[in-house]
Design a protein around this motif. Structure first.
Motif, PDB file in Angstrom:
ATOM      1  N   ASN A   1       2.228  10.597 -15.612  1.00 45.06           N
ATOM      2  CA  ASN A   1       1.123   9.824 -16.178  1.00 45.06           C
ATOM      3  C   ASN A   1      -0.022   9.904 -15.168  1.00 45.06           C
ATOM      4  N   THR A   2      -0.931  10.863 -15.391  1.00 39.79           N
ATOM      5  CA  THR A   2      -1.979  11.103 -14.410  1.00 39.79           C
ATOM      6  C   THR A   2      -2.978   9.946 -14.337  1.00 39.79           C
ATOM      7  N   ALA A   3      -3.248   9.281 -15.445  1.00 42.09           N
ATOM      8  CA  ALA A   3      -4.178   8.137 -15.408  1.00 42.09           C
ATOM      9  C   ALA A   3      -3.602   7.019 -14.544  1.00 42.09           C
ATOM     10  N   ALA A   4      -2.313   6.752 -14.684  1.00 44.06           N
ATOM     11  CA  ALA A   4      -1.667   5.728 -13.857  1.00 44.06           C
ATOM     12  C   ALA A   4      -1.606   6.179 -12.405  1.00 44.06           C
ATOM     13  N   ALA A   5      -1.407   7.479 -12.171  1.00 43.33           N
ATOM     14  CA  ALA A   5      -1.382   7.996 -10.802  1.00 43.33           C
ATOM     15  C   ALA A   5      -2.731   7.744 -10.127  1.00 43.33           C
ATOM     16  N   ILE A   6      -3.816   8.039 -10.831  1.00 41.47           N
ATOM     17  CA  ILE A   6      -5.152   7.809 -10.262  1.00 41.47           C
ATOM     18  C   ILE A   6      -5.349   6.323  -9.969  1.00 41.47           C
ATOM     19  N   HIS A   7      -4.893   5.469 -10.883  1.00 38.88           N
ATOM     20  CA  HIS A   7      -4.997   4.017 -10.664  1.00 38.88           C
ATOM     21  C   HIS A   7      -4.337   3.624  -9.337  1.00 38.88           C
ATOM     22  N   TRP A   8      -3.120   4.117  -9.101  1.00 43.06           N
ATOM     23  CA  TRP A   8      -2.405   3.732  -7.884  1.00 43.06           C
ATOM     24  C   TRP A   8      -3.015   4.370  -6.646  1.00 43.06           C
ATOM     25  N   TYR A   9      -3.536   5.599  -6.764  1.00 44.56           N
ATOM     26  CA  TYR A   9      -4.264   6.181  -5.633  1.00 44.56           C
ATOM     27  C   TYR A   9      -5.465   5.303  -5.286  1.00 44.56           C
TER      28      TYR A   9
ATOM     29  N   GLN B   1      -5.898   2.050  -5.920  1.00 42.05           N
ATOM     30  CA  GLN B   1      -5.448   0.780  -5.346  1.00 42.05           C
ATOM     31  C   GLN B   1      -5.115   0.953  -3.866  1.00 42.05           C
ATOM     32  N   ALA B   2      -4.380   2.011  -3.546  1.00 42.11           N
ATOM     33  CA  ALA B   2      -4.021   2.264  -2.149  1.00 42.11           C
ATOM     34  C   ALA B   2      -5.258   2.665  -1.341  1.00 42.11           C
ATOM     35  N   GLY B   3      -6.134   3.458  -1.937  1.00 39.18           N
ATOM     36  CA  GLY B   3      -7.345   3.891  -1.264  1.00 39.18           C
ATOM     37  C   GLY B   3      -8.252   2.727  -0.900  1.00 39.18           C
ATOM     38  N   GLU B   4      -8.346   1.754  -1.790  1.00 39.88           N
ATOM     39  CA  GLU B   4      -9.170   0.575  -1.503  1.00 39.88           C
ATOM     40  C   GLU B   4      -8.620  -0.229  -0.320  1.00 39.88           C
ATOM     41  N   GLN B   5      -7.337  -0.077  -0.062  1.00 37.72           N
ATOM     42  CA  GLN B   5      -6.735  -0.749   1.097  1.00 37.72           C
ATOM     43  C   GLN B   5      -6.779   0.137   2.350  1.00 37.72           C
ATOM     44  N   GLY B   6      -7.417   1.308   2.221  1.00 37.46           N
ATOM     45  CA  GLY B   6      -7.587   2.178   3.373  1.00 37.46           C
ATOM     46  C   GLY B   6      -6.475   3.187   3.598  1.00 37.46           C
ATOM     47  N   HIS B   7      -5.628   3.413   2.610  1.00 34.27           N
ATOM     48  CA  HIS B   7      -4.552   4.390   2.767  1.00 34.27           C
ATOM     49  C   HIS B   7      -5.161   5.794   2.798  1.00 34.27           C
ATOM     50  N   VAL B   8      -5.097   6.442   3.954  1.00 32.18           N
ATOM     51  CA  VAL B   8      -5.813   7.691   4.201  1.00 32.18           C
ATOM     52  C   VAL B   8      -5.407   8.797   3.234  1.00 32.18           C
ATOM     53  N   GLN B   9      -4.112   8.993   3.020  1.00 35.32           N
ATOM     54  CA  GLN B   9      -3.686  10.072   2.125  1.00 35.32           C
ATOM     55  C   GLN B   9      -4.174   9.834   0.699  1.00 35.32           C
ATOM     56  N   SER B  10      -4.217   8.580   0.275  1.00 34.75           N
ATOM     57  CA  SER B  10      -4.722   8.272  -1.063  1.00 34.75           C
ATOM     58  C   SER B  10      -6.209   8.591  -1.157  1.00 34.75           C
ATOM     59  N   VAL B  11      -6.958   8.181  -0.142  1.00 35.44           N
ATOM     60  CA  VAL B  11      -8.397   8.456  -0.125  1.00 35.44           C
ATOM     61  C   VAL B  11      -8.639   9.960  -0.184  1.00 35.44           C
TER      62      VAL B  11
ATOM     63  N   VAL C   1       0.812  -1.213   0.000  1.00 32.21           N
ATOM     64  CA  VAL C   1       0.000   0.000   0.000  1.00 32.21           C
ATOM     65  C   VAL C   1       0.852   1.273   0.000  1.00 32.21           C
ATOM     66  N   ASN C   2       1.945   1.291   0.748  1.00 32.84           N
ATOM     67  CA  ASN C   2       2.795   2.482   0.771  1.00 32.84           C
ATOM     68  C   ASN C   2       3.455   2.715  -0.582  1.00 32.84           C
ATOM     69  N   SER C   3       3.826   1.648  -1.251  1.00 29.05           N
ATOM     70  CA  SER C   3       4.415   1.778  -2.586  1.00 29.05           C
ATOM     71  C   SER C   3       3.378   2.216  -3.606  1.00 29.05           C
ATOM     72  N   GLN C   4       2.138   1.772  -3.432  1.00 31.52           N
ATOM     73  CA  GLN C   4       1.078   2.210  -4.333  1.00 31.52           C
ATOM     74  C   GLN C   4       0.889   3.722  -4.223  1.00 31.52           C
ATOM     75  N   TYR C   5       0.872   4.219  -3.005  1.00 39.30           N
ATOM     76  CA  TYR C   5       0.747   5.662  -2.797  1.00 39.30           C
ATOM     77  C   TYR C   5       1.973   6.389  -3.350  1.00 39.30           C
TER      78      TYR C   5
ATOM     79  N   ASP D   1     -13.373   7.618   3.704  1.00 40.80           N
ATOM     80  CA  ASP D   1     -12.641   8.457   4.652  1.00 40.80           C
ATOM     81  C   ASP D   1     -13.387   8.521   5.974  1.00 40.80           C
ATOM     82  N   GLN D   2     -14.709   8.657   5.931  1.00 42.40           N
ATOM     83  CA  GLN D   2     -15.500   8.702   7.161  1.00 42.40           C
ATOM     84  C   GLN D   2     -15.434   7.381   7.910  1.00 42.40           C
ATOM     85  N   ARG D   3     -15.458   6.263   7.170  1.00 49.32           N
ATOM     86  CA  ARG D   3     -15.345   4.962   7.836  1.00 49.32           C
ATOM     87  C   ARG D   3     -14.006   4.834   8.540  1.00 49.32           C
ATOM     88  N   HIS D   4     -12.951   5.370   7.918  1.00 50.71           N
ATOM     89  CA  HIS D   4     -11.629   5.320   8.551  1.00 50.71           C
ATOM     90  C   HIS D   4     -11.619   6.150   9.838  1.00 50.71           C
TER      91      HIS D   4
END
Length: 156
Positions: A101-109, A111-121, A81-85, A149-152
């Motif tokens: 590559n903004t499309a790839a950046a959104i993809h990785w945000y 991926q990390a967001g789905e794992q609960g990475h707060v900064q990505s969310v 998750v940290n590497s995804q962010y 974010d609220q669930r976190h």
């Protein structure tokens, strides 16, 4: 076999920083970096993440920074998750070692967001609320990430 060996060696390598085996902290750090490189090259995900981060941010050449990006991306692809962010940030900003590559950046945000990475969310909320990184304002996506974010916050 090499992944198993890396799994066994990684905790030892990571612990070298704390052991006073040598009087020189620099000698410990050099040995630790060699161990991280060895483990990273054998597919140990946390080692890839740490070594990639070290190479990218402290590398002295464009080649080292490029190699750092490759390790970070490999760890991101393996689910770290940290590497995804980190991959998302690097792709959003671009550098001499990685084309923006903004499309790839959104993809990785995502991926990390789905794992609960707060900064990505929180970055995804901003992207979809304001229409950043070349995407249109998308209230449905913004609300989806706001709910995460609220669930976190409730779980904390």
């Amino acid at each position: 076999m090499s992944t198993l060996a890396a799994d066994l060696i990684y905790p030892l390598v990571n612990g070298l920083v704390r052991l006073p085996l040598w009087s020189s902290a620099q000698a410990r750090q050099q040995l630790r970096l060699k161990g991280l490189a060895w483990c990273a090259c054998r597919g140990h995900v946390r080692a890839q993440s740490q070594y990639g981060h070290f190479l990218y941010f402290r590398g002295r050449s464009s080649e080292q920074r490029h190699q750092g990006v490759q390790f970070i991306i490999a760890a991101a692809q393996a689910g770290d998750v940290n590497s995804q962010y980190q991959a998302a940030l690097l792709l959003e900003q671009g550098s001499d070692a990685l084309e923006m590559n903004t499309a790839a950046a959104i993809h990785w945000y995502q991926q990390a967001g789905e794992q609960g990475h707060v900064q990505s969310v929180r970055r995804l909320i901003q992207i979809y609320s304001k229409g950043e990184l070349g995407v249109n304002v998308d209230g449905q996506q913004a609300r989806y990430w706001m709910a995460k974010d609220q669930r976190h916050e409730l779980a904390s």
